[in-house]
Enzyme design. Structure first.
Site, PDB file in Angstrom:
ATOM      1  N   GLY A  15       3.546  22.895  -3.612  1.00  0.00           N
ATOM      2  CA  GLY A  15       2.763  21.656  -3.642  1.00  0.00           C
ATOM      3  C   GLY A  15       1.261  21.732  -3.479  1.00  0.00           C
ATOM      4  O   GLY A  15       0.623  20.703  -3.303  1.00  0.00           O
ATOM      5  N   SER A  21      -5.020  18.947  -1.061  1.00  0.00           N
ATOM      6  CA  SER A  21      -3.576  18.971  -0.814  1.00  0.00           C
ATOM      7  C   SER A  21      -3.260  19.478   0.589  1.00  0.00           C
ATOM      8  O   SER A  21      -3.869  20.449   1.064  1.00  0.00           O
ATOM      9  CB  SER A  21      -2.868  19.926  -1.787  1.00  0.00           C
ATOM     10  OG  SER A  21      -3.057  19.544  -3.117  1.00  0.00           O
ATOM     11  N   ILE A  22      -2.257  18.853   1.211  1.00  0.00           N
ATOM     12  CA  ILE A  22      -1.823  19.321   2.534  1.00  0.00           C
ATOM     13  C   ILE A  22      -1.317  20.770   2.413  1.00  0.00           C
ATOM     14  O   ILE A  22      -1.578  21.602   3.279  1.00  0.00           O
ATOM     15  CB  ILE A  22      -0.751  18.370   3.109  1.00  0.00           C
ATOM     16  CG1 ILE A  22      -1.353  16.965   3.280  1.00  0.00           C
ATOM     17  CG2 ILE A  22      -0.228  18.896   4.436  1.00  0.00           C
ATOM     18  CD1 ILE A  22      -0.353  15.857   3.580  1.00  0.00           C
ATOM     19  N   ILE A  95       6.019  17.968  -1.763  1.00  0.00           N
ATOM     20  CA  ILE A  95       6.161  17.466  -3.130  1.00  0.00           C
ATOM     21  C   ILE A  95       6.464  15.977  -3.089  1.00  0.00           C
ATOM     22  O   ILE A  95       7.384  15.549  -2.392  1.00  0.00           O
ATOM     23  CB  ILE A  95       7.339  18.183  -3.838  1.00  0.00           C
ATOM     24  CG1 ILE A  95       7.091  19.696  -3.905  1.00  0.00           C
ATOM     25  CG2 ILE A  95       7.565  17.609  -5.227  1.00  0.00           C
ATOM     26  CD1 ILE A  95       8.305  20.494  -4.361  1.00  0.00           C
ATOM     27  N   TYR A 150       6.738  10.354   5.255  1.00  0.00           N
ATOM     28  CA  TYR A 150       5.863   9.277   5.733  1.00  0.00           C
ATOM     29  C   TYR A 150       6.685   8.194   6.427  1.00  0.00           C
ATOM     30  O   TYR A 150       7.853   7.967   6.080  1.00  0.00           O
ATOM     31  CB  TYR A 150       5.046   8.696   4.568  1.00  0.00           C
ATOM     32  CG  TYR A 150       4.101   7.639   5.052  1.00  0.00           C
ATOM     33  CD1 TYR A 150       3.147   7.949   6.017  1.00  0.00           C
ATOM     34  CD2 TYR A 150       4.188   6.323   4.599  1.00  0.00           C
ATOM     35  CE1 TYR A 150       2.308   6.978   6.518  1.00  0.00           C
ATOM     36  CE2 TYR A 150       3.345   5.351   5.085  1.00  0.00           C
ATOM     37  CZ  TYR A 150       2.412   5.682   6.051  1.00  0.00           C
ATOM     38  OH  TYR A 150       1.594   4.725   6.558  1.00  0.00           O
ATOM     39  N   TYR A 160       4.045   1.056  -0.525  1.00  0.00           N
ATOM     40  CA  TYR A 160       4.584   2.422  -0.606  1.00  0.00           C
ATOM     41  C   TYR A 160       5.725   2.495  -1.617  1.00  0.00           C
ATOM     42  O   TYR A 160       6.151   3.584  -2.013  1.00  0.00           O
ATOM     43  CB  TYR A 160       5.014   2.901   0.781  1.00  0.00           C
ATOM     44  CG  TYR A 160       4.979   4.408   0.929  1.00  0.00           C
ATOM     45  CD1 TYR A 160       3.782   5.111   0.882  1.00  0.00           C
ATOM     46  CD2 TYR A 160       6.152   5.134   1.113  1.00  0.00           C
ATOM     47  CE1 TYR A 160       3.752   6.489   1.015  1.00  0.00           C
ATOM     48  CE2 TYR A 160       6.139   6.517   1.252  1.00  0.00           C
ATOM     49  CZ  TYR A 160       4.933   7.183   1.200  1.00  0.00           C
ATOM     50  OH  TYR A 160       4.909   8.550   1.329  1.00  0.00           O
ATOM     51  N   LYS A 167      11.633   8.832   0.858  1.00  0.00           N
ATOM     52  CA  LYS A 167      11.362   9.526   2.126  1.00  0.00           C
ATOM     53  C   LYS A 167      12.534   9.377   3.094  1.00  0.00           C
ATOM     54  O   LYS A 167      12.841  10.300   3.847  1.00  0.00           O
ATOM     55  CB  LYS A 167      10.063   9.013   2.751  1.00  0.00           C
ATOM     56  CG  LYS A 167       8.791   9.396   1.986  1.00  0.00           C
ATOM     57  CD  LYS A 167       8.672  10.894   1.763  1.00  0.00           C
ATOM     58  CE  LYS A 167       7.300  11.327   1.280  1.00  0.00           C
ATOM     59  NZ  LYS A 167       7.261  12.730   0.844  1.00  0.00           N
TER      60      LYS A 167
HETATM   61  P1  NAI Z   1      -0.738  16.319  -3.551  1.00  0.00           P
HETATM   62  O1  NAI Z   1      -0.825  15.394  -4.714  1.00  0.00           O
HETATM   63  O2  NAI Z   1      -1.864  17.234  -3.319  1.00  0.00           O
HETATM   64  O3  NAI Z   1       0.632  17.151  -3.602  1.00  0.00           O
HETATM   65  C1  NAI Z   1       1.812  16.707  -4.243  1.00  0.00           C
HETATM   66  C2  NAI Z   1       2.363  17.915  -4.977  1.00  0.00           C
HETATM   67  O4  NAI Z   1       3.647  17.669  -5.554  1.00  0.00           O
HETATM   68  C3  NAI Z   1       1.427  18.357  -6.130  1.00  0.00           C
HETATM   69  O5  NAI Z   1       1.015  19.692  -5.928  1.00  0.00           O
HETATM   70  C4  NAI Z   1       2.334  18.236  -7.346  1.00  0.00           C
HETATM   71  O6  NAI Z   1       2.004  19.139  -8.369  1.00  0.00           O
HETATM   72  C5  NAI Z   1       3.701  18.508  -6.707  1.00  0.00           C
HETATM   73  N1  NAI Z   1       4.795  18.153  -7.604  1.00  0.00           N
HETATM   74  C6  NAI Z   1       4.981  16.977  -8.280  1.00  0.00           C
HETATM   75  N2  NAI Z   1       6.068  17.064  -9.073  1.00  0.00           N
HETATM   76  C7  NAI Z   1       6.591  18.319  -8.879  1.00  0.00           C
HETATM   77  C8  NAI Z   1       7.730  18.999  -9.408  1.00  0.00           C
HETATM   78  N3  NAI Z   1       8.547  18.432 -10.299  1.00  0.00           N
HETATM   79  N4  NAI Z   1       7.956  20.273  -8.986  1.00  0.00           N
HETATM   80  C9  NAI Z   1       7.142  20.881  -8.095  1.00  0.00           C
HETATM   81  N5  NAI Z   1       6.065  20.276  -7.561  1.00  0.00           N
HETATM   82  C10 NAI Z   1       5.789  19.014  -7.953  1.00  0.00           C
HETATM   83  O7  NAI Z   1      -0.545  15.334  -2.293  1.00  0.00           O
HETATM   84  P2  NAI Z   1      -0.145  15.572  -0.746  1.00  0.00           P
HETATM   85  O8  NAI Z   1      -0.507  14.310  -0.072  1.00  0.00           O
HETATM   86  O9  NAI Z   1      -0.668  16.857  -0.247  1.00  0.00           O
HETATM   87  O10 NAI Z   1       1.449  15.598  -0.813  1.00  0.00           O
HETATM   88  C11 NAI Z   1       2.251  16.551  -0.171  1.00  0.00           C
HETATM   89  C12 NAI Z   1       3.412  15.883   0.548  1.00  0.00           C
HETATM   90  O11 NAI Z   1       2.903  15.147   1.671  1.00  0.00           O
HETATM   91  C13 NAI Z   1       4.199  14.870  -0.306  1.00  0.00           C
HETATM   92  O12 NAI Z   1       5.584  14.993   0.002  1.00  0.00           O
HETATM   93  C14 NAI Z   1       3.668  13.550   0.202  1.00  0.00           C
HETATM   94  O13 NAI Z   1       4.566  12.483  -0.011  1.00  0.00           O
HETATM   95  C15 NAI Z   1       3.534  13.902   1.690  1.00  0.00           C
HETATM   96  N6  NAI Z   1       2.744  12.952   2.469  1.00  0.00           N
HETATM   97  C16 NAI Z   1       1.495  12.585   2.047  1.00  0.00           C
HETATM   98  C17 NAI Z   1       0.765  11.656   2.749  1.00  0.00           C
HETATM   99  C18 NAI Z   1      -0.567  11.197   2.240  1.00  0.00           C
HETATM  100  O14 NAI Z   1      -1.044  10.120   2.670  1.00  0.00           O
HETATM  101  N7  NAI Z   1      -1.224  11.958   1.374  1.00  0.00           N
HETATM  102  C19 NAI Z   1       1.286  11.039   3.994  1.00  0.00           C
HETATM  103  C20 NAI Z   1       2.589  11.516   4.384  1.00  0.00           C
HETATM  104  C21 NAI Z   1       3.291  12.441   3.634  1.00  0.00           C
END
Ligand code: NAI
Length: 270
Positions: A15, A21-22, A95, A150, A160, A167
């Site tokens: 991810g 990205s986290i 993801i 989340y 959301y 989630k």
């Molecule tokens: P991000 O957009 O940087 O990361 C999401 C990732 O999922 C991307 O790298 C994307 O390429 C990947 N992805 C999407 N479809 C995919 C697939 N079919 N196969 C493999 N990878 C795939 O955003 P973020 O925020 O770093 O997201 C990481 C996690 O953190 C997610 O599960 C998100 O729901 C969770 N999260 C995020 C929060 C926020 O406010 N940003 C809060 C709480 C949880």
């Protein structure tokens, strides 16, 4: 700040898209703590993102995998053990994607093809990752697997959308699979419930900027940043949390147990 908490440990990090990205922050922090890993993302994200840059600076190899494809995941797990020279100690599933959100469909106007696709990517993919690791017997004893979630899984945040349901499902998988992974392989499985964070996925949620400000004012310690989340994740990958499993761990500066804060109340004074 580095304590070599992950010295000698090998992992897979899903991810990392860009420096917000986290997973990106987690990869940098794991690297600083002495861990080695394979980076993976969906083939399409490889073209859009900057994962090469991250791989270079962390000495990681990239293995593309669509997390909805069992074949891709089995290949990823086998290749990772080959590249890293042994079984896996830690895995981060970071993801998430809702097609309904992307296409501007509200929760009361879902297109169910979109719902199913978002569920597959955001929730079922976690089961697929776990099953692939489990069947290949790819995890070392006392290994640790973390997925990000989340609080909309427990409480309603209207914008959301269907990600709230995804989630809830994801968190349930951590408990259900965590039982088998604990019993059979002494591996822990947890989810971290993170504050709103300005990433590509986060900013896709309608009204994100107002919401992140609200959460900041509602959290006694302020919102947890992506870097804070990376550091918390490292503790869960380390040997200091060996008996923590099947938990949903709130990492949100106290937001989830705050009824209201003075700053928020002050906004309503006559
Ligand atoms: P991000 O957009 O940087 O990361 C999401 C990732 O999922 C991307 O790298 C994307 O390429 C990947 N992805 C999407 N479809 C995919 C697939 N079919 N196969 C493999 N990878 C795939 O955003 P973020 O925020 O770093 O997201 C990481 C996690 O953190 C997610 O599960 C998100 O729901 C969770 N999260 C995020 C929060 C926020 O406010 N940003 C809060 C709480 C949880």
């Amino acid at each position: 700040m580095s304590f070599n908490l992950l010295k000698g440990k090998r992992g897979i990090i899903f991810g990392a898209l860009d420096e917000n990205s986290i997973a990106w922050k987690t990869a940098e922090t794991v690297h600083a703590e002495g861990g080695t890993f394979v980076l993976t993302n969906a083939p399409i994200a490889m073209r859009m993102g900057k994962i090469d840059e991250l791989a270079k600076k962390t000495g990681a190899t990239i293995v593309p995998a669509d997390a909805t494809s069992e074949e891709d995941l089995d290949n990823l797990v086998a290749k990772s053990m080959e590249i890293l020279g042994g079984k896996i100690d830690f895995v981060l599933h970071a993801i998430g994607m809702s097609v309904n959100v992307r296409k501007g469909r509200s929760y009361t106007d879902q297109k169910y093809d979109f719902t199913a696709k978002g569920w597959d990517v955001s929730a079922l993919s976690f089961h697929k990752v776990l099953q692939s690791l489990y069947k290949a017997d790819a995890m070392n004893e006392w290994g640790s697997i973390v997925a990000l979630t989340y609080m909309a899984a427990q409480r309603t945040f209207p914008d959301y959308n269907d990600m709230a349901d995804n989630k809830a499902y994801l968190e349930s998988i951590a408990r259900s699979f965590g039982y088998f992974f604990g019993k059979e392989k002494k591996v822990r499985v947890n989810t971290i419930s993170q504050s709103p964070t300005p990433t590509t996925a986060g900013q896709g949620v309608k009204g994100f900027n107002s919401f992140i400000n609200y959460a900041e004012k509602m959290s006694p310690l302020g919102n947890a940043t992506a870097q804070d989340c990376a550091e918390y994740t490292v503790t869960l990958f380390s040997d200091y949390t060996k008996k923590v499993t099947m938990q949903n761990l709130f990492h949100d500066g106290g937001f989830s147990t705050t009824g209201v804060s003075q700053e928020v109340v002050d906004n309503f004074s006559e």
